[in-house]
Design a protein around this motif. Sequence first.
Motif, PDB file in Angstrom:
ATOM      1  N   PHE A 141       0.913  -1.190   0.084  1.00  0.00           N
ATOM      2  CA  PHE A 141       0.076   0.044  -0.081  1.00  0.00           C
ATOM      3  C   PHE A 141       0.983   1.254   0.154  1.00  0.00           C
ATOM      4  CE2 PHE A 141      -2.666   3.451   2.205  1.00  0.00           C
ATOM      5  CZ  PHE A 141      -3.631   3.143   1.121  1.00  0.00           C
ATOM      6  N   ARG A 142       1.929   1.221   0.832  1.00  0.00           N
ATOM      7  CA  ARG A 142       3.092   2.274   0.824  1.00  0.00           C
ATOM      8  C   ARG A 142       4.372   1.929   0.320  1.00  0.00           C
ATOM      9  NH1 ARG A 142      -0.385   3.462   5.326  1.00  0.00           N
ATOM     10  NH2 ARG A 142      -1.322   5.313   5.128  1.00  0.00           N
ATOM     11  N   PRO A 143       5.113   2.579   0.046  1.00  0.00           N
ATOM     12  CA  PRO A 143       6.665   2.140  -0.106  1.00  0.00           C
ATOM     13  C   PRO A 143       7.449   1.819   1.175  1.00  0.00           C
ATOM     14  CG  PRO A 143       6.398   4.542  -0.390  1.00  0.00           C
ATOM     15  CD  PRO A 143       5.168   4.149  -0.455  1.00  0.00           C
ATOM     16  N   ASP A 144       6.927   0.612   1.764  1.00  0.00           N
ATOM     17  CA  ASP A 144       7.413   0.174   3.086  1.00  0.00           C
ATOM     18  C   ASP A 144       7.051  -1.273   3.111  1.00  0.00           C
ATOM     19  OD1 ASP A 144       8.155  -0.329   5.692  1.00  0.00           O
ATOM     20  OD2 ASP A 144       6.820   1.639   6.456  1.00  0.00           O
ATOM     21  N   SER A 145       8.233  -1.953   3.529  1.00  0.00           N
ATOM     22  CA  SER A 145       8.030  -3.354   3.562  1.00  0.00           C
ATOM     23  C   SER A 145       7.169  -3.949   4.738  1.00  0.00           C
ATOM     24  CB  SER A 145       9.359  -4.304   3.626  1.00  0.00           C
ATOM     25  OG  SER A 145      10.041  -3.647   4.794  1.00  0.00           O
ATOM     26  N   ASP A 146       6.867  -2.949   5.429  1.00  0.00           N
ATOM     27  CA  ASP A 146       5.747  -3.364   6.764  1.00  0.00           C
ATOM     28  C   ASP A 146       4.507  -2.879   6.326  1.00  0.00           C
ATOM     29  OD1 ASP A 146       8.068  -4.530   8.337  1.00  0.00           O
ATOM     30  OD2 ASP A 146       8.293  -2.422   9.077  1.00  0.00           O
ATOM     31  N   SER A 147       4.182  -2.356   5.154  1.00  0.00           N
ATOM     32  CA  SER A 147       2.801  -1.838   4.896  1.00  0.00           C
ATOM     33  C   SER A 147       2.152  -2.992   4.371  1.00  0.00           C
ATOM     34  CB  SER A 147       3.227  -0.777   3.558  1.00  0.00           C
ATOM     35  OG  SER A 147       1.913  -0.234   3.307  1.00  0.00           O
ATOM     36  N   ARG A 148       0.874  -2.791   4.435  1.00  0.00           N
ATOM     37  CA  ARG A 148      -0.166  -3.941   3.990  1.00  0.00           C
ATOM     38  C   ARG A 148       0.037  -4.436   2.591  1.00  0.00           C
ATOM     39  NH1 ARG A 148      -5.044  -2.610   1.574  1.00  0.00           N
ATOM     40  NH2 ARG A 148      -5.637  -0.531   1.513  1.00  0.00           N
ATOM     41  N   ILE A 149      -0.140  -5.656   2.213  1.00  0.00           N
ATOM     42  CA  ILE A 149       0.023  -6.201   0.807  1.00  0.00           C
ATOM     43  C   ILE A 149      -1.307  -5.697   0.437  1.00  0.00           C
ATOM     44  CG2 ILE A 149       0.289  -8.131  -0.490  1.00  0.00           C
ATOM     45  CD1 ILE A 149       1.754  -9.441   1.906  1.00  0.00           C
ATOM     46  N   ASP A 192      14.032   3.689  -3.949  1.00  0.00           N
ATOM     47  CA  ASP A 192      14.166   2.295  -3.724  1.00  0.00           C
ATOM     48  C   ASP A 192      12.850   1.554  -4.305  1.00  0.00           C
ATOM     49  OD1 ASP A 192      16.743   2.276  -2.715  1.00  0.00           O
ATOM     50  OD2 ASP A 192      15.744   3.161  -0.631  1.00  0.00           O
ATOM     51  N   TRP A 193      11.775   2.145  -4.376  1.00  0.00           N
ATOM     52  CA  TRP A 193      10.511   1.661  -4.638  1.00  0.00           C
ATOM     53  C   TRP A 193       9.923   2.329  -5.936  1.00  0.00           C
ATOM     54  CZ3 TRP A 193       8.078  -1.933  -1.390  1.00  0.00           C
ATOM     55  CH2 TRP A 193       8.578  -2.229  -0.221  1.00  0.00           C
ATOM     56  N   CYS A 194       8.954   1.391  -6.616  1.00  0.00           N
ATOM     57  CA  CYS A 194       8.119   2.076  -7.923  1.00  0.00           C
ATOM     58  C   CYS A 194       6.439   1.841  -7.486  1.00  0.00           C
ATOM     59  CB  CYS A 194       8.439   1.215  -8.933  1.00  0.00           C
ATOM     60  SG  CYS A 194      10.099   1.892  -9.656  1.00  0.00           S
ATOM     61  N   LYS A 195       5.743   2.655  -7.720  1.00  0.00           N
ATOM     62  CA  LYS A 195       4.327   2.268  -7.873  1.00  0.00           C
ATOM     63  C   LYS A 195       3.989   1.750  -9.119  1.00  0.00           C
ATOM     64  CE  LYS A 195       0.021   4.329  -6.577  1.00  0.00           C
ATOM     65  NZ  LYS A 195      -0.691   5.511  -5.919  1.00  0.00           N
ATOM     66  N   VAL A 196       3.403   0.547  -9.191  1.00  0.00           N
ATOM     67  CA  VAL A 196       2.826  -0.033 -10.432  1.00  0.00           C
ATOM     68  C   VAL A 196       1.465  -0.261 -10.220  1.00  0.00           C
ATOM     69  CG1 VAL A 196       5.077  -0.966 -10.825  1.00  0.00           C
ATOM     70  CG2 VAL A 196       3.425  -2.478  -9.622  1.00  0.00           C
ATOM     71  N   SER A 197       0.819  -0.449 -11.668  1.00  0.00           N
ATOM     72  CA  SER A 197      -0.492  -1.174 -11.603  1.00  0.00           C
ATOM     73  C   SER A 197      -0.664  -2.085 -12.807  1.00  0.00           C
ATOM     74  CB  SER A 197      -1.476   0.151 -11.804  1.00  0.00           C
ATOM     75  OG  SER A 197      -1.169   0.784 -12.957  1.00  0.00           O
ATOM     76  N   LYS A 255      -3.157  -1.932  -7.697  1.00  0.00           N
ATOM     77  CA  LYS A 255      -2.016  -0.944  -7.518  1.00  0.00           C
ATOM     78  C   LYS A 255      -1.251  -1.146  -6.430  1.00  0.00           C
ATOM     79  CE  LYS A 255      -4.561   2.941  -9.736  1.00  0.00           C
ATOM     80  NZ  LYS A 255      -5.089   4.221  -9.682  1.00  0.00           N
ATOM     81  N   GLY A 256       0.025  -1.008  -6.263  1.00  0.00           N
ATOM     82  CA  GLY A 256       0.699  -1.151  -5.205  1.00  0.00           C
ATOM     83  C   GLY A 256       2.239  -0.531  -5.453  1.00  0.00           C
TER      84      GLY A 256
END
Length: 174
Positions: free
Chosen positions: A120-128, A146-151, A156-157
Amino acid sequence: MAPEDTRAAASAIPGVLPAPLPDPEQSNGSGPVLGPVTNLPLPRFLSMKTERTNVRRGPSKTHRIDWEFLRRGMPVEVVAEYGHWRRIRDHDGMGGWVHYALISGHRTVLVEQDMLELRFRPDSDSRITAKLEAGVIADLDECTLDWCKVSVAGYKGWAPKTALWGVMADEIRE
């Protein structure tokens, strides 16, 4: 194919060679290498516009077709330019020349990690929000270091950039 072979095959007129191609690996330290036709950075990522695309040995229709792309939206890396032709490389390192009209500026990425968890957010602890199989092509939105938002398919995530192919390691998109 060695770069020398590509330049030798790049001319339909015997004994006439096009200007040397820029080598993206060799920067003069003053910034990125720019393509001689578009003045855009080399290398750069784009995607295939059509379902079926011929990949040629050199930059003209007179050159032999070496293979075909059979997947629309596949991300490719543009590594050289010559007139209306772009030399591309795919995820597996296979390359060749395609006409610029067959390439789209729409950015996509190829999922390299099986069962990649989108967050949900660019964080490994965020919900899947979803899990993607290796080989899925997703639309690229924004990227941090380090992160990319894709759909893809309505999902999306955020995914770790290292699990995707089709985005530069230092690329930031807003």
